[in-house]
Design an enzyme around this catalytic site. Structure first.
Site, PDB file in Angstrom:
ATOM      1  N   LYS A 177      49.092  93.258  17.437  1.00 28.64           N
ATOM      2  CA  LYS A 177      48.425  93.472  18.729  1.00 28.64           C
ATOM      3  C   LYS A 177      48.475  92.172  19.530  1.00 28.64           C
ATOM      4  CE  LYS A 177      44.094  95.216  20.765  1.00 28.64           C
ATOM      5  NZ  LYS A 177      42.729  95.740  20.529  1.00 28.64           N
ATOM      6  N   SER A 236      41.642 100.245  22.791  1.00 31.09           N
ATOM      7  CA  SER A 236      42.613  99.402  23.441  1.00 31.09           C
ATOM      8  C   SER A 236      43.876  99.130  22.624  1.00 31.09           C
ATOM      9  CB  SER A 236      41.962  98.061  23.770  1.00 31.09           C
ATOM     10  OG  SER A 236      41.574  97.371  22.575  1.00 31.09           O
ATOM     11  N   SER A 284      38.244 100.419  19.376  1.00 37.50           N
ATOM     12  CA  SER A 284      39.657 100.224  19.726  1.00 37.50           C
ATOM     13  C   SER A 284      40.657 100.298  18.589  1.00 37.50           C
ATOM     14  CB  SER A 284      39.835  98.885  20.417  1.00 37.50           C
ATOM     15  OG  SER A 284      39.496  99.011  21.766  1.00 37.50           O
TER      16      SER A 284
END
Ligand code: GLN
Length: 491
Positions: free
Chosen positions: A79, A160, A184
């Site tokens: 990420k 997210s 997320s």
């Protein structure tokens, strides 16, 4: 469509160990998949040369009979909230677009030392603020799943950690890192039909992860099986003196009771999660999950978490408050973007006006408002008190039960463009995931089945603090009962 990109971490390790393929071949297959599926926009920065170099180093270790651990040679997506030394780390924001960190986050460093192969930096909502991966400066991510019945509108992957989830679901990466502040890791896992584990707050170091809300942020694994989640967490977890909130505990063997079953365990089903207007298919999968656990010998009981209904509103005070403070550092002086002005103040204003997107600005404004003199007591302090009550509910519930079962999200993946004009509609996505975040508890989303439209739906388990071992044990039982084998068409 089968072969090297279909492997789990466990399967990849077995194949590498027995010499069926090399880490380089495994990396190349995933680099090819990344190139083939560029249209998903799952990556902000692709690092194929780095992946091949990591893979060669892994092959060289194996040739000498050495191993860096259970993820040696496994291709992963990182990420883009984790700072990676020498590799651009943007947090999905224009303000960090040119930022190349001179240091490595603790968690990505552990994965690197553990021999994993980094394919690239996965797309995400800007500063991890969002539930649909539509706030990224680098554009939205496409969910590889398409609904049946002729509705072929592009679906969001959740957020997210949307790029991470899409990459794992689309067989571009065997696993990915995520971070979870209010959901997320778990919500995008649910939307993309994969497993997402948010560990107990403090289990994984936050050092070198771009901060959103420091009392809530946690890193965790996103994988295609529960076993892989346990394996990856094993590599990521551990005390870190560089993060004062990192827990000074030894890391247990997370897979210790993986296949011990749920016979004799008590599972709580909180009645307050039966929210108004909950879609029938979500209720159905939740009941199904409870039946599966009961059928395997668990005792499923109703519990009460009376303050749960305040979790979402208090989260949207505390998270923006901490974000407004954390994001004060982006001033055009120390990191990333600088937009000149006639004096220092105007340079600050220009940089922040141009560098942040609309959702981030909204959070900064809410955050500075609730922290301002006169409102601090009424909002921020009150929210902190309610947070204690939320935690107390869980503490009392865990005197009776070993884990708690809920749905992960109130819907399947929605279409791109939906809920976009109404921030509150978007915030409601987190209604089931936020309470565990507020209480710092470990939680996991496991694919439970498909919606009426043929999209994945996740089941959510919440565990006792630092009891990921039991969490993974129950999750494994759910995974086996669900037997989820569906995959997005064409991947
Ligand atoms: N969707 C939530 C938010 O926008 C949670 C995000 C997250 O967990 N990083 O704040």
């Amino acid at each position: 469509m089968s072969g090297l990109t279909d492997l789990t971490i466990a399967g990849a390790r077995a194949g590498l160990d027995s010499g069926d393929f090399s880490a380089r071949e495994l990396a190349q297959a995933h680099i090819d998949a990344m190139a083939q599926h560029k249209a998903l926009n799952a990556f902000i920065t692709e690092t194929p040369e780095r992946a091949l170099a990591d893979a060669d180093a892994s092959d060289a270790r194996r040739a000498k009979g050495e191993s860096a651990g259970p993820m040696d040679g496994v291709p992963i997506a990182m990420k883009d909230l984790f700072c990676t030394e020498g590799v651009r780390s943007t947090a999905g924001s224009h303000i960090l677009e040119p930022f190349v960190p001179p240091y490595e986050s603790t968690v990505s460093g552990k994965l690197k030392a553990g021999g994993s192969v980094m394919l690239g930096k996965a797309n995400l909502d800007e500063f991890a603020m969002g539930s649909a991966n539509i706030t990224s400066y680098f554009g939205p991510v496409t969910n590889p799943w398409v609904a049946g019945g002729g509705d072929n509108r592009q679906r969001v992957p959740g957020g997210s950690s949307g790029g991470s989830a899409a990459a794992v679901a689309a067989r571009i990466a065997i696993a990915a890192t995520g971070t979870d502040t209010g959901g997320s890791i778990r919500q995008p896992a649910s939307f993309c039909g994969i497993v997402g584990l948010k560990p107990t707050y403090g289990r994984c170091s936050r050092w070198g992860i771009v901060a959103f809300a420091s009392s809530l942020d946690q890193a965790g694994p996103m994988t295609r099986t529960v076993e892989d989640a346990a394996t990856m967490l094993q590599v990521m977890a551990g005390h870190d003196p560089k993060d004062s909130t990192s827990a000074p505990y030894d890391t247990p063997n997370f897979a210790e009771k993986l296949r011990a079953g749920v016979k004799g365990l008590k599972i709580g089903v909180p009645k307050e999660y039966r929210v108004d207007g909950m879609p029938a298919e979500i209720d159905r999968i939740w009941h199904q999950g409870a039946d599966w656990l009961r059928a395997q010998g668990a005792d499923v009981v109703e519990i009460s978490l009376p303050h749960t209904k305040y979790a979402l509103p208090t989260y949207y005070i505390i998270a923006p408050a901490e974000a407004s403070s954390n994001l004060a550092r982006y001033d055009g002086v120390r990191y990333g973007l600088r937009v000149p002005g006639k004096d220092l103040k105007e340079m600050y204003e220009n940089t922040r006006a141009e560098g942040f997107g609309a959702e981030v600005k909204r959070r900064i404004m809410i955050g500075t408002y609730v922290l301002s003199a006169g409102y601090y007591d009424a909002y921020y302090l009150k929210a902190q008190k309610v947070r204690s009550l939320i935690l107390r509910d869980f503490t009392q519930a865990f005197e009776q039960v070993d884990a708690i079962l809920t749905p992960t999200a109130p819907s399947a993946a929605f279409a791109l463009g939906e809920k976009q004009d109404d921030p509150v509609q978007m915030y409601l996505n987190d209604v089931f995931t936020v309470p565990a975040s507020m209480a710092g508890l470990p939680a996991i989303s496991v694919p439970g089945g498909l919606s009426d439209e043929g999209l994945p739906l996740g089941l959510h388990l919440i565990g006792k603090p630092f009891d990921e071992v039991t969490l993974v044990q129950v999750a494994q039982a759910l995974e086996e009962a669900a037997g989820f084998s569906a995959r997005p068409a064409g991947y």
